[in-house]
Scaffold this motif. Structure first.
Motif, PDB file in Angstrom:
ATOM      1  N   VAL A   1      13.249  14.958  -1.740  1.00 36.69           N
ATOM      2  CA  VAL A   1      12.841  14.879  -3.145  1.00 36.69           C
ATOM      3  C   VAL A   1      11.863  13.725  -3.366  1.00 36.69           C
ATOM      4  CG1 VAL A   1      13.659  14.449  -5.487  1.00 36.69           C
ATOM      5  CG2 VAL A   1      14.946  15.985  -3.983  1.00 36.69           C
TER       6      VAL A   1
ATOM      7  N   PRO B   1       4.093  17.024  -8.862  1.00 40.25           N
ATOM      8  CA  PRO B   1       4.451  15.609  -8.688  1.00 40.25           C
ATOM      9  C   PRO B   1       3.441  14.654  -9.314  1.00 40.25           C
ATOM     10  CG  PRO B   1       4.762  16.795  -6.639  1.00 40.25           C
ATOM     11  CD  PRO B   1       4.051  17.720  -7.576  1.00 40.25           C
TER      12      PRO B   1
ATOM     13  N   THR C   1       9.941  12.292  -1.139  1.00 40.15           N
ATOM     14  CA  THR C   1       8.683  12.614  -0.463  1.00 40.15           C
ATOM     15  C   THR C   1       7.854  13.582  -1.289  1.00 40.15           C
ATOM     16  OG1 THR C   1       9.768  12.302   1.676  1.00 40.15           O
ATOM     17  CG2 THR C   1       7.678  13.492   1.668  1.00 40.15           C
ATOM     18  N   TRP C   2       8.508  14.594  -1.849  1.00 38.75           N
ATOM     19  CA  TRP C   2       7.789  15.565  -2.681  1.00 38.75           C
ATOM     20  C   TRP C   2       7.209  14.891  -3.918  1.00 38.75           C
ATOM     21  CZ3 TRP C   2       9.023  17.598  -7.620  1.00 38.75           C
ATOM     22  CH2 TRP C   2       8.229  18.688  -8.012  1.00 38.75           C
ATOM     23  N   LEU C   3       7.974  14.004  -4.540  1.00 43.37           N
ATOM     24  CA  LEU C   3       7.468  13.305  -5.715  1.00 43.37           C
ATOM     25  C   LEU C   3       6.311  12.380  -5.375  1.00 43.37           C
ATOM     26  CD1 LEU C   3      10.806  12.390  -7.524  1.00 43.37           C
ATOM     27  CD2 LEU C   3       9.133  14.110  -8.220  1.00 43.37           C
ATOM     28  N   SER C   4       6.220  11.938  -4.121  1.00 42.39           N
ATOM     29  CA  SER C   4       5.132  11.048  -3.696  1.00 42.39           C
ATOM     30  C   SER C   4       3.908  11.816  -3.213  1.00 42.39           C
ATOM     31  CB  SER C   4       5.628  10.127  -2.568  1.00 42.39           C
ATOM     32  OG  SER C   4       6.747   9.379  -2.981  1.00 42.39           O
ATOM     33  N   SER C   5       4.005  13.126  -3.156  1.00 35.53           N
ATOM     34  CA  SER C   5       2.904  13.933  -2.616  1.00 35.53           C
ATOM     35  C   SER C   5       1.795  14.102  -3.649  1.00 35.53           C
ATOM     36  CB  SER C   5       3.428  15.299  -2.180  1.00 35.53           C
ATOM     37  OG  SER C   5       3.879  16.040  -3.306  1.00 35.53           O
ATOM     38  N   SER C   6       0.718  14.754  -3.209  1.00 38.30           N
ATOM     39  CA  SER C   6      -0.445  14.967  -4.084  1.00 38.30           C
ATOM     40  C   SER C   6      -0.460  16.363  -4.694  1.00 38.30           C
ATOM     41  CB  SER C   6      -1.738  14.767  -3.271  1.00 38.30           C
ATOM     42  OG  SER C   6      -1.775  15.655  -2.153  1.00 38.30           O
ATOM     43  N   TYR C   7       0.679  17.049  -4.657  1.00 40.47           N
ATOM     44  CA  TYR C   7       0.752  18.349  -5.307  1.00 40.47           C
ATOM     45  C   TYR C   7       0.651  18.186  -6.832  1.00 40.47           C
ATOM     46  CZ  TYR C   7       2.334  19.989  -0.747  1.00 40.47           C
ATOM     47  OH  TYR C   7       2.409  20.282   0.591  1.00 40.47           O
TER      48      TYR C   7
ATOM     49  N   LEU D   1       4.106  14.593 -12.980  1.00 41.75           N
ATOM     50  CA  LEU D   1       5.332  13.853 -13.277  1.00 41.75           C
ATOM     51  C   LEU D   1       5.110  12.348 -13.146  1.00 41.75           C
ATOM     52  CD1 LEU D   1       7.995  16.076 -11.474  1.00 41.75           C
ATOM     53  CD2 LEU D   1       7.580  15.889 -13.927  1.00 41.75           C
ATOM     54  N   ARG D   2       4.384  11.939 -12.109  1.00 38.55           N
ATOM     55  CA  ARG D   2       4.109  10.516 -11.940  1.00 38.55           C
ATOM     56  C   ARG D   2       3.245   9.989 -13.081  1.00 38.55           C
ATOM     57  NH1 ARG D   2       3.039  11.906  -6.495  1.00 38.55           N
ATOM     58  NH2 ARG D   2       0.825  11.436  -6.782  1.00 38.55           N
TER      59      ARG D   2
END
Length: 483
Positions: free
Chosen positions: A373, A384, A375-381, A387-388
């Motif tokens: 989770v 995420p 890692t996914w939140l830190s991705s460039s998708y 959300l960031r």
């Protein structure tokens, strides 16, 4: 004539001043135009430089891809191989760690099996086995017949003799009932729990000796794969309780060397070898598995994706391992019930054995899902990133509100911002350590650990004061900390 000349001179001066002012205005307009044109030229130059840099970067990338494509593929293959090896070793590492910490740690061993003494199903099973063993070694009917025959030999009248015969069977039934009640009362008492726990502690070394192949061990594994527990110490306590209840003939009960079967498996002999290997590997196999996983992520070209795939795969493997234990429970009960022991007793014993393994599997699965989770939140998708952005907006708004009211962290916030990565890693490591090493691990502890970690991360973000780079044109007293 002199006045006229002075007036004309004054007019000339005024005219020259007006022309000078107009010239200045014209020069300012020209300077503005030149500044505007200069700005446009700078934008065009910057665009040309950007295009040139992109073209150069694309050319370099194409060149790198063309010249090192094969090398990159080999790095990808190496990454996949390392991660696969780590994932394959993960289930074995969990089992080995359980074997090393559960079976070689006396306190944990007692904590695992001692509660069985208070389980009604196990109590009923042990009581039945003790009564059966006493009946096999103590001829209650024969002793009763001897007593009645002795009384009858005293020359009783025929009516009394006939009445005495009628009392034989009720007397035997009454004695058997007293034995049953005494055994069941003892098995449900605190004395039995204490004796059971003490026996477990004393014989823990015997269990290790059993799995090591020592023929003198109290817990034995037969050639047929039957795993048994010695009832001698427990029956000795029951013998004392019977004598205290008035059945003095129980003193004739000999020392019992009785083993009850608690499990049966054709692979029980193999268990001894697996135990030795598991204990030896339990200390280092988890670290080996982790080392392969970390190495696989580090050598990957796209580390974020590799970490996300690794954590998801590890979580799936732990879920499958936990499902395998549930299937193993069904097989274990089916192999023992009802021929060897009741179904509920077999289930209680199996649950006690795998309790700490379940906790370890749950901890690793939760940790893997958490990493996935994060890692996914830190991705460039797209999701995420959105959300960031929303979260960052909320944090910035709270900072500005606090700064506007004089509530600010100042230099500490700037220092915390510079150490933000270290703070996040520290919080993550502490939360992971709690999940991995706290036993037994309950769902409530997992939830509270996650909640506390998230709160600490949120507080650290709120206390931070991002440091900005001061432009060269700015004055020396320009603030470097912004809210």
């Amino acid at each position: 004539m002199a006045r006229m000349t002075a007036a004309q001179l004054q007019d000339e001066i005024d005219r020259l001043a007006a022309e000078n002012a107009a010239l200045r205005l014209e020069q300012q307009d020209q300077l503005s135009v030149l500044a505007s044109e200069n700005a446009e030229l700078r934008v065009e130059v910057d665009e040309l430089r950007s295009v040139t840099r992109l073209e150069v970067a694309d050319a370099i990338e194409e060149h790198v891809v063309a010249t090192s494509g094969r090398r990159s593929r080999w790095w990808t293959v190496l990454s996949v191989c390392l991660i696969v090896i780590g994932l394959v070793l993960a289930p074995a590492a969990v089992v080995a760690n359980w074997a090393a910490n559960e079976l070689t740690d006396t306190d944990r061993f007692v904590a695992t099996f001692a509660p069985l003494a208070d389980d009604p199903a196990v109590q009923a099973y042990v009581a039945d086995e003790i009564v059966t063993t006493i009946d096999a070694n103590l001829d209650v009917e024969g002793i009763t017949d001897q007593v009645f025959d002795g009384i009858d030999s005293l020359g009783l009248p025929p009516a009394a003799s006939n009445a005495l015969k009628l009392l034989r069977k009720p007397a035997v039934s009454g004695i058997n009932s007293l034995i049953d009640n005494t055994v069941n009362k003892f098995v449900k008492s605190q004395a039995f729990s204490d004796t059971f726990a003490q026996t477990l502690r004393i014989t823990h070394g015997q269990l290790n000796a059993t799995l090591a192949g020592d023929p003198n061990a109290a817990v034995s594994i037969s050639k047929n794969g039957e795993i048994g527990i010695e009832l001698g110490p427990i029956i000795a306590q029951v013998k004392t309780a019977l004598v205290n209840n008035g059945l003095t003939f129980a003193q004739n009960l000999p020392a019992i060397d009785k083993t009850i079967v608690v499990a049966q498996s054709d692979r029980a002999a193999t268990l001894q070898t697996a135990y030795g290997l598991g204990v030896a590997a339990g200390a280092w196999l988890p670290w080996v598995s982790l080392a392969f996983l970390v190495a696989g992520v580090l050598v990957a070209r796209r580390r974020l994706i590799a970490l996300l795939a690794t954590s998801i795969s590890l979580a799936i493997i732990m879920i499958l391992l936990g499902s395998g234990l549930r299937i193993g429970r069904i097989i274990f009960i089916a192999s023992l019930s009802p021929l060897v022991m009741p179904t509920d007793a077999a289930g209680s014993i199996y649950d006690a054995v795998v309790r700490f393994v379940d906790a370890t599997i749950l901890a690793v699965a939760v940790l893997a899902i958490t990493v996935a989770v994060v890692t996914w939140l830190s991705s460039s998708y797209r999701v995420p990133v959105a959300l960031r952005s929303v979260y960052g907006g909320w944090v910035s708004a709270l900072r500005r509100t606090g700064d506007a009211r004089g509530v600010t962290t100042g230099r500490f916030g700037a220092w915390l911002y510079r150490q933000r990565v270290l703070v996040r890693v520290a919080i993550g490591v502490i939360a992971a350590a709690v999940i991995l090493f706290v036993r037994p691990l309950t769902p409530a502890e997992i939830v509270w650990t996650a909640v506390i970690a998230l709160v600490l991360l949120g507080v650290s973000e709120l206390l931070q004061r991002p440091v900005i780079v001061v432009p060269e044109e700015a004055e020396e007293d320009t603030p470097v900390v912004v809210g």
